[in-house]
Write an enzyme that holds these catalytic residues in place. Structure first.
Site, short mmCIF file in Angstrom:
data_model
loop_
_atom_site.label_atom_id
_atom_site.label_comp_id
_atom_site.label_asym_id
_atom_site.label_seq_id
_atom_site.Cartn_x
_atom_site.Cartn_y
_atom_site.Cartn_z
N ASN A 48 -4.75 -7.61 -8.00
CA ASN A 48 -4.53 -7.48 -6.56
C ASN A 48 -3.36 -6.55 -6.32
O ASN A 48 -2.22 -6.89 -6.60
CB ASN A 48 -4.26 -8.85 -5.93
N LEU A 49 -3.65 -5.40 -5.78
CA LEU A 49 -2.64 -4.36 -5.55
C LEU A 49 -1.41 -4.93 -4.83
O LEU A 49 -1.53 -5.50 -3.75
CB LEU A 49 -3.26 -3.24 -4.71
N ASP A 50 -0.24 -4.74 -5.42
CA ASP A 50 1.03 -5.16 -4.81
C ASP A 50 1.10 -6.66 -4.58
O ASP A 50 1.88 -7.13 -3.74
CB ASP A 50 1.28 -4.43 -3.48
N GLU A 51 0.29 -7.43 -5.30
CA GLU A 51 0.25 -8.87 -5.06
C GLU A 51 0.65 -9.68 -6.28
O GLU A 51 0.58 -10.89 -6.27
CB GLU A 51 -1.16 -9.30 -4.62
N GLY A 85 0.80 -1.22 0.00
CA GLY A 85 0.00 0.00 0.00
C GLY A 85 0.82 1.26 0.00
O GLY A 85 1.97 1.26 -0.45
#
Lengths: 279, 279, 279, 279
Positions: free
Chosen positions: C222-225, C197
């Protein structure tokens, strides 16, 4: 001439370094190394001064230092006595083994006064080095009861630090609060805050990270959230499965834990809120 | 209130830290960070003190500090002015490029006042960033003559530091002695003292090492033997040939050189015989 | 003789290596380097074979390879053409700068066909290297509208990869899904999964970690995933504040992003579920 | 089904990978991992193939493999038997200690069949782990005589590898030649080729390096010049004296030696002239 370490911790203020080094000078104590840090965010002052001289009037010296510092200051004069370590373990031997080896070789200025485990597996290893091992099994009893017994074992050993050398039990607040902050040191098998909680190597495998690591930290009531003393990592790749990640990680774990213990024994670590200042 | 850095260098003696911090205190200068080091082998004392306060009477302050120090002490009050850098290059662009980029982004508190090279290859790159480039070719003239011209170019630029950013010429004693020790900074493409001299990546390949590195150092009359400021390495393996070793090494070279320059610009580097003290 | 790279991806099975290398042999293609990996957990097979020979009948060769592989196999013959990169940026210049420099020096086998940013700050830098810059501001318009415009800019450039070089916008599923998995590469300024994040350096400061890092990964919804391609870290200590953490982190970011891009351009990266296989 | 490792070493040629994997396929041996390398400078081919299947006709399989390879090829089928290690020591315990611990914990697929030292200091440590220790003192006898006795001790142990775990004696050509190349593994306390010879930590201190390291290598008749298996480094600074350099270096030494031993025991190391190929 003797060497001792003056440890100062207080609110930050104008001229603190001058005031303290002046006290040293007036007491004919030579500062041969000095590290200090003042935090911007909450204006705390930390200083570690290695002093050389005659410490006959140590109490008067400490009182003098205290008198020039802001209210609430903590001042301490550490000496070089061998610290007493109690090691808690479960089944994995590498961290305990490294501490035993470093104590055996004289590289660590400490004595291991006892090893306690919730499984009997490492009893033999401890005994090889003439260190008493106490089994404090968790089987058939409540967590509360197991912890109570463990605390009794630890307290009887009258130790300076309790090292959780891969002790795979979650500690209750009662256990943690039984000891002053800074007495319990844990090694966690991930580069925290990544992979908090159980099975970090499985988590690392599932996430497909290219580095794994280990974190030595003081224990607080927030699981895996205490002040970090030391961290390190190694590179891995897609060929590692959870088992080989764990095997590779063991080297980092034992190295990081040893470095943290060494720093703490050298009185180079201050706790600053939920962080550390490591000189 | 202003911030300036007091740099002290002298023979070691009892109570030096107290004496200096006292001077600061008397002049209402608060020490907000202080690093000091005393060498065991030759009893030299080095201290870097970040001071905050009013520096109207800087000269009197410096005189006061000097008066409490042993004879021969060097004391200096550094300020925060942007330093002037002259960069020497040959054909490889990565080190010059990184310095240009860091200056462009404001990450480096310095101005590149000129680039000079013995080949014209990097002229275009310098001009992209509006930095004057001077060609000082070695072709058709003696080494002596080429160096003489290069010194003229450098001297006209009135710079604080000369950065040898992969300047692939061996410097004569005349050239080196023309500048005070500490003004010339070189990046060498090996983890010195391994692979001194020419073609370190070929040497590394021939020897089959598993790590390669880079070394930033002050230039002295002993080729590749000056005081080391910063070093770092990366891992390599049998798959690397001299060309790919060089390519991989470029990243370390530019990073190590930048870190060294940053440390020097922050006045964190003391020269101590043939070594450095880097705070 | 030409060199091309055969990329194979399928369910694992007995004798796959033999079958594929046999096809190569029958087509008089010499395997000069071969890396393969079979995953234990889901039995996928990945192989990268550097072939040397005559590729006149490449289609027939690929068909032959495919015929010996399990159903659903993906087979591809990569060549050495310069890939087209589009770079997205916001205000920070270090990652873009490093890509421009590496392209300029010829170290990267790619052309930067365009830079697009939601702020105009890096326009000047792009233009220095004769790369067109397009401002796609987010001000005064909806996220949806800004993304639509950005996609139009990107699509017009007809690029092989879109590099998010510190593009500080959260991407919608519509944007991400507009591109095939593997086309968008992001650099995240933490050693993921730590500090997912916003503001990872502030988070790192608050947590008091002793290492910081960077992660290059393919972008998914998926953010940063997304699948991690490359990670690295550097050591820090209590003296770093969020600003100096960021400054120190920039070096790792640009290095990690460059290594990831290089690996991708060399066709050394396979996507394997939410992980990567990097040869 | 059994797993065994096919090790191939020969002159490079067209289609070698196909030929060998074909043999495997014809013998119903599945290649589950394969690493290969061909050197550009002298056209040698090295391959390590992990095979799974039924090895009843191993001899015929090896003959078949050999028949498709160029003349002079070396082919070997390694199995998973526990190797026998003999450890040579002087006074320092850390390397021996780490090997003992890793053997004790089961992390190393080997047995330590004996420890021999030229001082009695580590006898106690070996005996803690029930490993026989033999004192082969150098006092009062010639180098030749001491080496003769040491060779007798080693030969009686019938070991696969002799590990020089900080055995601080220079070996004569007679000693080295008594063993096949690849049997003697040494740990040197510097990142070779820096600081060849005696007292590397003193040399490192005198040179003022910012990194120190360790090198594990096969022993040849050229002192500190044998094929390097593994190297690593740590960062140091001006505060380290020769003693603390040595202390910090011990961690790297034991780690580097252990990694080298593990690689060798996993049959991942080929000797290639004066270098190694490590898969």
């Amino acid at each position: 001439m003797e060497k001792r370490i003056l440890l100062t911790e207080c609110s930050d203020d104008m001229g603190l370094i001058a005031k303290i080094t002046n006290c040293c000078f007036n007491h004919h104590l030579n500062v041969i190394r000095q590290d200090q840090f003042a935090s911007d965010e909450d204006h705390k002052f930390f200083m570690r001064s290695v002093l050389e001289g005659d410490f006959f009037y140590a109490d008067r010296f400490l009182a003098d230092v205290k008198s020039v510092l802001p209210e609430g200051a903590k001042v301490r004069l550490a000496d070089n006595h061998r610290r007493r370590l109690c090691i808690l373990v479960t089944k994995e031997s590498h961290c305990l083994g490294e501490i035993l080896m470093k104590t055996f070789s004289g590289a660590l200025n400490a004595d291991i006064v006892g090893v306690a485990g919730n499984y009997p597996d490492l009893s033999e290893l401890a005994r090889k080095f003439n260190v008493p091992f106490t089994l404090v099994s968790h089987e058939g009893i409540t967590r509360e009861e197991q912890e109570k017994r463990m605390m009794e074992v630890i307290d009887r050993l009258d130790c300076d630090y309790v090292i959780l050398a891969k002790y795979m039990r979650i500690l209750s607040p009662e256990f943690v609060n039984h000891y002053p902050l800074g007495k319990l040191i844990n090694i966690h098998h991930s580069f925290l805050p990544a992979f908090i909680g159980a099975k970090p190597y499985q988590q690392a495998f599932d996430r497909g990270v290219k580095i794994i690591g280990a974190t030595a930290h003081f224990v607080t009531n927030n699981l895996d959230e205490g002040p970090i003393i030391e961290q390190d990592v190694i590179k891995v790749n897609h060929r590692y499965d959870p088992k080989s990640l764990a095997k590779a990680g063991h080297d980092v774990e034992q190295m990081v834990l040893m470095r943290a213990i060494s720093k703490v024994l050298d009185d180079k670590v201050f706790i600053h809120g939920n962080k550390t200042v490591v000189f």
